[in-house]
Write an enzyme that holds these catalytic residues in place. Structure first.
Site: not given
Length: 243
Positions: A138, A152
């Protein structure tokens, strides 16, 4: 020659789009899912309707025994796994760092990073001479995702380090290991974080002035897996509209 691929978290979003794209290119696809059987079966049906080959298999890839049984099942059906897409992941409700609980932090690391480690290790143990792995990281690994998802982002940063180190370790075998880093992509994951419309809210801050589609990420994954990327390993492609 068979081209056998496991796509973890293949029942929705980027995983679903990747399964469909790879099946259209002639891969034999295992659509891994953790809990959403109906969504996984929908993906498989779409592939079979298009004359592709696929089946779905339930496994929590953050658990070692589940990963072993996943690979066993795919080998029994299709033979040796030559390709792996580590897409399984989890996002929880937006939170500032100070409010994160240890249990949540551990869960996020397990479902986003430990799962990648376990699947990569099992793949290498069973495919020691050749293959291709793509890890779905990501852009949060670069930005840190302050005030929203530092947990995350931390897990995805670990995935980036794993990708680079493993690529160098395996380059001479050759097993290629690369990663894509999606930015703001229209998937169901944003609803998991408590803001279904997050991409639209942030689109004005993206150089291309729009969010991306799961299919755009899947296209990049397909290229990295393929022989067209045969001299690419240890690399990262940001699919983020210039962000």
């Amino acid at each position: 020659m068979n081209r056998v691929v496991i796509v973890t978290g293949g029942a929705r979003g980027i995983g679903s789009a990747t399964c469909l794209r790879l099946a259209a290119e002639g891969y034999q696809v295992c659509v891994n899912y953790r809990s959403n059987l109906i969504a996984a079966e929908t993906v498989v049906k779409a592939i079979l309707d298009g004359q592709g080959e696929a089946f779905c298999y339930q496994a929590d890839v953050s658990k070692e025994q589940d990963v072993i049984e996943l690979f066993d099942a795919v080998e029994e059906k299709y033979g040796q796994v030559q390709y792996l897409v580590n897409n399984a992941g989890q996002l929880m409700k937006q939170s500032r760092f100070i409010d994160l609980e240890l249990n949540r932090f551990d869960t996020i690391l397990r479902n986003n990073l430990t799962s990648c480690f376990l699947c990569c290790r099992e793949f290498i143990r069973r495919s020691p001479t050749s293959g291709s792995i793509v890890n779905v990281s990501s852009v949060a690994a670069r930005t840190g995702s302050p005030n929203e998802y530092i947990d995350y982002a931390t897990a995805k940063g670990g995935m980036d380090t794993l990708t680079r180190g493993l690529a160098m370790e395996l380059a001479s075998q050759p097993i290629r290991v690369n990663a894509v880093r999606p930015g703001f992509i229209y998937t169901e994951m944003h609803a998991d974080g408590g803001e279904p419309g997050r991409v639209d809210r942030l689109a004005p801050n993206i150089p291309m002035q729009r969010g991306g589609s799961a299919e755009e990420v899947a296209n990049t994954i397909a290229w990295l897996l393929s022989d067209d990327a045969s001299y690419v390993t240890g690399s990262f492609i940001d699919v983020a509209g210039g962000r």
